[in-house]
Design a protein around this motif. Structure first.
Motif, PDB file in Angstrom:
ATOM      1  N   ASP A  44       0.826  -1.213   0.000  1.00  0.00           N
ATOM      2  CA  ASP A  44       0.000   0.000   0.000  1.00  0.00           C
ATOM      3  C   ASP A  44       0.860   1.263   0.000  1.00  0.00           C
ATOM      4  OD1 ASP A  44      -2.145  -1.694   0.017  1.00  0.00           O
ATOM      5  OD2 ASP A  44      -2.599  -1.449   2.154  1.00  0.00           O
ATOM      6  N   LEU A  45       1.946   1.258   0.777  1.00  0.00           N
ATOM      7  CA  LEU A  45       2.833   2.420   0.840  1.00  0.00           C
ATOM      8  C   LEU A  45       3.569   2.630  -0.484  1.00  0.00           C
ATOM      9  CD1 LEU A  45       4.352   1.984   4.420  1.00  0.00           C
ATOM     10  CD2 LEU A  45       2.708   3.715   3.689  1.00  0.00           C
ATOM     11  N   LEU A  46       3.961   1.506  -1.108  1.00  0.00           N
ATOM     12  CA  LEU A  46       4.643   1.599  -2.400  1.00  0.00           C
ATOM     13  C   LEU A  46       3.730   2.203  -3.463  1.00  0.00           C
ATOM     14  CD1 LEU A  46       6.446  -1.870  -2.349  1.00  0.00           C
ATOM     15  CD2 LEU A  46       7.611   0.330  -2.558  1.00  0.00           C
ATOM     16  N   ARG A  47       2.486   1.766  -3.453  1.00  0.00           N
ATOM     17  CA  ARG A  47       1.546   2.253  -4.472  1.00  0.00           C
ATOM     18  C   ARG A  47       1.177   3.726  -4.256  1.00  0.00           C
ATOM     19  NH1 ARG A  47      -2.409  -3.048  -5.324  1.00  0.00           N
ATOM     20  NH2 ARG A  47      -0.896  -4.232  -6.572  1.00  0.00           N
ATOM     21  N   LYS A  48       1.178   4.148  -2.992  1.00  0.00           N
ATOM     22  CA  LYS A  48       0.901   5.565  -2.704  1.00  0.00           C
ATOM     23  C   LYS A  48       2.101   6.451  -2.991  1.00  0.00           C
ATOM     24  CE  LYS A  48      -2.301   4.673   1.141  1.00  0.00           C
ATOM     25  NZ  LYS A  48      -2.376   4.697   2.624  1.00  0.00           N
ATOM     26  N   GLY A  49       3.272   5.824  -3.119  1.00  0.00           N
ATOM     27  CA  GLY A  49       4.486   6.608  -3.318  1.00  0.00           C
ATOM     28  C   GLY A  49       5.101   7.111  -2.037  1.00  0.00           C
ATOM     29  N   GLN A  97      17.181  -5.186  -8.537  1.00  0.00           N
ATOM     30  CA  GLN A  97      15.767  -5.568  -8.590  1.00  0.00           C
ATOM     31  C   GLN A  97      14.885  -4.488  -7.973  1.00  0.00           C
ATOM     32  OE1 GLN A  97      16.068  -9.428  -6.615  1.00  0.00           O
ATOM     33  NE2 GLN A  97      15.618 -10.479  -8.544  1.00  0.00           N
ATOM     34  N   ALA A  98      15.361  -3.862  -6.894  1.00  0.00           N
ATOM     35  CA  ALA A  98      14.577  -2.810  -6.240  1.00  0.00           C
ATOM     36  C   ALA A  98      14.401  -1.614  -7.179  1.00  0.00           C
ATOM     37  CB  ALA A  98      15.256  -2.369  -4.944  1.00  0.00           C
ATOM     38  N   ALA A  99      15.470  -1.238  -7.888  1.00  0.00           N
ATOM     39  CA  ALA A  99      15.366  -0.122  -8.834  1.00  0.00           C
ATOM     40  C   ALA A  99      14.389  -0.447  -9.963  1.00  0.00           C
ATOM     41  CB  ALA A  99      16.752   0.197  -9.397  1.00  0.00           C
ATOM     42  N   GLN A 100      14.448  -1.697 -10.433  1.00  0.00           N
ATOM     43  CA  GLN A 100      13.514  -2.123 -11.484  1.00  0.00           C
ATOM     44  C   GLN A 100      12.075  -2.097 -10.968  1.00  0.00           C
ATOM     45  OE1 GLN A 100      15.221  -5.963 -12.346  1.00  0.00           O
ATOM     46  NE2 GLN A 100      16.634  -5.150 -13.892  1.00  0.00           N
ATOM     47  N   ALA A 101      11.895  -2.520  -9.707  1.00  0.00           N
ATOM     48  CA  ALA A 101      10.554  -2.504  -9.113  1.00  0.00           C
ATOM     49  C   ALA A 101      10.022  -1.082  -8.989  1.00  0.00           C
ATOM     50  CB  ALA A 101      10.573  -3.191  -7.744  1.00  0.00           C
ATOM     51  N   ASP A 102      10.893  -0.164  -8.595  1.00  0.00           N
ATOM     52  CA  ASP A 102      10.466   1.236  -8.476  1.00  0.00           C
ATOM     53  C   ASP A 102       9.997   1.793  -9.823  1.00  0.00           C
ATOM     54  OD1 ASP A 102      10.767   1.654  -5.731  1.00  0.00           O
ATOM     55  OD2 ASP A 102      12.915   2.066  -5.919  1.00  0.00           O
ATOM     56  N   ILE A 104       6.582   0.257 -10.597  1.00  0.00           N
ATOM     57  CA  ILE A 104       5.516   0.858  -9.782  1.00  0.00           C
ATOM     58  C   ILE A 104       5.158   2.242 -10.344  1.00  0.00           C
ATOM     59  CG2 ILE A 104       4.975   1.790  -7.497  1.00  0.00           C
ATOM     60  CD1 ILE A 104       6.820  -0.514  -6.376  1.00  0.00           C
ATOM     61  N   LYS A 105       6.187   2.997 -10.728  1.00  0.00           N
ATOM     62  CA  LYS A 105       5.972   4.333 -11.269  1.00  0.00           C
ATOM     63  C   LYS A 105       5.136   4.284 -12.552  1.00  0.00           C
ATOM     64  CE  LYS A 105       8.620   8.562 -11.961  1.00  0.00           C
ATOM     65  NZ  LYS A 105       9.978   9.154 -12.041  1.00  0.00           N
ATOM     66  N   ASN A 106       5.332   3.204 -13.327  1.00  0.00           N
ATOM     67  CA  ASN A 106       4.589   3.044 -14.584  1.00  0.00           C
ATOM     68  C   ASN A 106       3.192   2.467 -14.380  1.00  0.00           C
ATOM     69  OD1 ASN A 106       6.720   4.022 -16.086  1.00  0.00           O
ATOM     70  ND2 ASN A 106       7.630   2.000 -16.415  1.00  0.00           N
ATOM     71  N   GLY A 107       2.857   2.143 -13.134  1.00  0.00           N
ATOM     72  CA  GLY A 107       1.532   1.596 -12.849  1.00  0.00           C
ATOM     73  C   GLY A 107       1.396   0.121 -13.143  1.00  0.00           C
ATOM     74  N   ASP A 108       2.545  -0.563 -13.407  1.00  0.00           N
ATOM     75  CA  ASP A 108       2.524  -1.999 -13.718  1.00  0.00           C
ATOM     76  C   ASP A 108       3.096  -2.760 -12.523  1.00  0.00           C
ATOM     77  OD1 ASP A 108       2.691  -4.535 -14.863  1.00  0.00           O
ATOM     78  OD2 ASP A 108       4.622  -4.110 -15.824  1.00  0.00           O
ATOM     79  N   ALA A 109       2.330  -2.834 -11.441  1.00  0.00           N
ATOM     80  CA  ALA A 109       2.876  -3.370 -10.202  1.00  0.00           C
ATOM     81  C   ALA A 109       1.974  -4.427  -9.581  1.00  0.00           C
ATOM     82  CB  ALA A 109       3.117  -2.248  -9.205  1.00  0.00           C
ATOM     83  N   PRO A 110       2.318  -5.719  -9.718  1.00  0.00           N
ATOM     84  CA  PRO A 110       1.609  -6.749  -8.960  1.00  0.00           C
ATOM     85  C   PRO A 110       1.843  -6.568  -7.457  1.00  0.00           C
ATOM     86  CG  PRO A 110       2.998  -7.707 -10.682  1.00  0.00           C
ATOM     87  CD  PRO A 110       3.379  -6.270 -10.572  1.00  0.00           C
ATOM     88  N   SER A 111       1.118  -7.298  -6.651  1.00  0.00           N
ATOM     89  CA  SER A 111       1.189  -7.108  -5.194  1.00  0.00           C
ATOM     90  C   SER A 111       2.582  -7.333  -4.621  1.00  0.00           C
ATOM     91  CB  SER A 111       0.193  -8.043  -4.500  1.00  0.00           C
ATOM     92  OG  SER A 111      -1.128  -7.648  -4.772  1.00  0.00           O
TER      93      SER A 111
END
Length: 495
Positions: A14-19, A54-59, A62-69
């Motif tokens: 939830d925190l990741l998706r909120k930024g 991997q963390a940088a790729q995940a960020d 997430i920024k692009n809105g393509d983020a599984p849970s």
């Protein structure tokens, strides 16, 4: 920043998706905690560079809105899972230096979902043990302590590194494997949630084999909801595993309604064993009351062949281990013994296996070879297979009679001290699996939920057993138990 490592998967998502937080922040927080927790001996191979990448790729994802849970969630990976380019030794000297050129299906699915690998976790050698004292890396130490005592306790096994790492907030969750209780027992010993899915729900491809008809990967997490989220990413059909089930993976998190009104929960009378500690008996009774208060109907049931489960397991599992471990011969990969003058291929095999395998693995290989030998195959192995069929039939009958889930203790005690059972009769150690092996023999899903503490302040867990392929329903029952028990205690940081 270290507070970030205490988050659950659901909270972090939830925190990741909120930024409000980044995957890089989460990863750095966990890496800091791992660096300060050497005393636990939970992480044995660090993958810091990979984690940061991997963390940088995940960020970015997430920024692009393509983020599984699971995107951006930092995980620990049990050393039984082959991870490409990273040491994968099953905590055994015989696989010293082995770096696979391939990725296990389960870890591959997690990376596809955007998860982050912090490193590889300690375990019992080849997953053979109930206390994490058989590892080539040394013992894992439970982050919990008895009240007023500094004695080092076992985190359980074989997924002891995974359990200790999650309980100590070194990672947000971890992978485990369960052959006879190796997810559920350490989860109970460390106050976390451990889920063993139905056999075939998660692919076994790329997971170093112990007993192929029993092994199953699963999540080890801080909450039931986290187990549902992580299992979603791990599960699914895999053509590379002939035992992988080609059935749809439901939305496990969506199944968490918290409503179990009208559900029937079985209480097997065979699990009320002679000499059961009063604290375990009370925990079980209290757990039944919690489910009853939530609207479930509690029903006494019988699983008559339960008493034969432990001996059947300790025939079948070593037999399969004997076969699986025959491939470790010093020829193609891993450790090879130095040979003396005049030594041939036979001496090379003998010396390599004697040097590479620890005592517990040697014991089980010898037991397995014995029960598969010509004169004893029918007397032991075939008889154990027939007992396994009867155990499965017991569960099938109970579920056919309308039982939705079965409630039992997860372990016969709280965590015991390191070294307390090491020199004793190995059968005493094997008795730690008494409540868990039936689930593996029958191929069923089972989950351990922390529901209380003993008089020394150590966590205790209850086990729920579900219908095959109905992990969603099982997780919903576990959620109700988790919420009713309200167990939120954490180990005091001494390491």
């Amino acid at each position: 920043m270290s507070e970030l490592s205490k988050l659950t998967i659901a909270e972090a998502r939830d925190l990741l998706r909120k930024g409000d937080v980044t995957a890089t922040d989460l990863t750095e927080a966990c890496l800091t905690e791992i660096a300060d927790a050497g005393a636990l001996n939970a992480f044995v191979h660090d993958t810091e560079d990979q984690a940061r990448t991997q963390a940088a790729q995940a960020d970015a994802r997430i920024k692009n809105g393509d983020a599984p849970s699971m995107c951006g969630i930092p995980l620990g990976i049990k050393d039984l899972f082959c991870t490409k380019g990273t040491p994968s030794q099953a905590a055994s000297n015989i696989l010293g230096g082995f770096r696979p050129e391939y990725e296990s299906t389960v870890t591959g699915k997690l990376w596809d979902a955007g998860a982050v690998m912090l490193g590889k976790l300690n375990m019992d050698e080849f997953a053979m043990g109930s206390s994490n004292e058989t590892s080539a890396y040394g013992d894992v130490v439970n982050p919990w302590r008895r009240k007023g005592s500094d004695a080092a306790l076992t985190p359980g096994g074989s997924s002891g590194g995974s359990a200790a790492a999650v309980a100590a907030d070194l990672c947000l969750a971890a992978t485990g494997t369960d052959t006879g209780g190796s997810i559920r027992q350490p989860a109970a010993f460390t106050g976390i949630t451990g889920l063993k899915p139905t056999y075939g729900r998660c692919s076994r491809w790329g997971i170093i084999a112990f007993a192929s008809s029993l092994d199953q990967a699963g999540p080890m997490t801080k909450t039931v909801r986290d187990s549902a989220i992580m299992l979603q990413a791990m599960a699914g059909h895999d053509a590379k595993d002939s035992t992988s089930a080609d059935i749809p993976v439901p939305d496990f998190e969506a199944a968490l309604t918290g409503d179990i009104r009208g559900k029937k929960i079985g209480l097997p009378r065979e699990y009320r064993m002679e000499g059961m500690p009063a604290e375990i008996e009370k925990l079980w009774s209290d757990g039944a009351d919690m489910l009853r208060d939530a609207g479930a109907e509690l029903v006494d049931i019988t699983l008559p062949h339960t008493k034969y489960a432990l001996p059947a397991y300790y025939v079948i599992a070593p037999a399969e281990a004997s076969s699986n471990l025959a491939r470790y011969d010093g020829v193609r990969f891993g450790h090879r013994a130095k040979l003396g003058q005049g030594d041939g291929i036979t001496e090379m095999y003998e010396k390599t296996r004697a040097e590479g395998f620890g005592h517990e693995v040697q014991r089980r290989v010898m037991v397995g070879t014995y029960v598969l030998s010509a004169g004893f195959y029918d007397a032991y192995y075939n008889r154990a297979r027939k007992v396994r069929t009867l155990i499965k039939r017991d569960f099938d009958q109970v579920f056919a009679d309308g039982i939705d889930a079965i409630l039992t203790p997860a372990t016969p005690s709280a965590a015991f001290g390191l070294g307390e059972m090491a020199s004793a009769d190995p059968v005493q150690m094997y008795l730690n699996d008494v409540f868990t092996v039936t689930v593996n023999l029958a191929g069923l899903p089972g989950i351990s939920v922390p529901t209380g503490a003993d008089s020394q302040g150590l966590p205790l867990g209850l086990q729920l057993i579900g219908r095959p392929w109905e992990e969603g329903d099982l997780l919903n029952h576990a959620l109700v138990l988790e919420q009713a028990a309200g167990f939120t205690a954490k180990p005091g940081k001494w390491w």
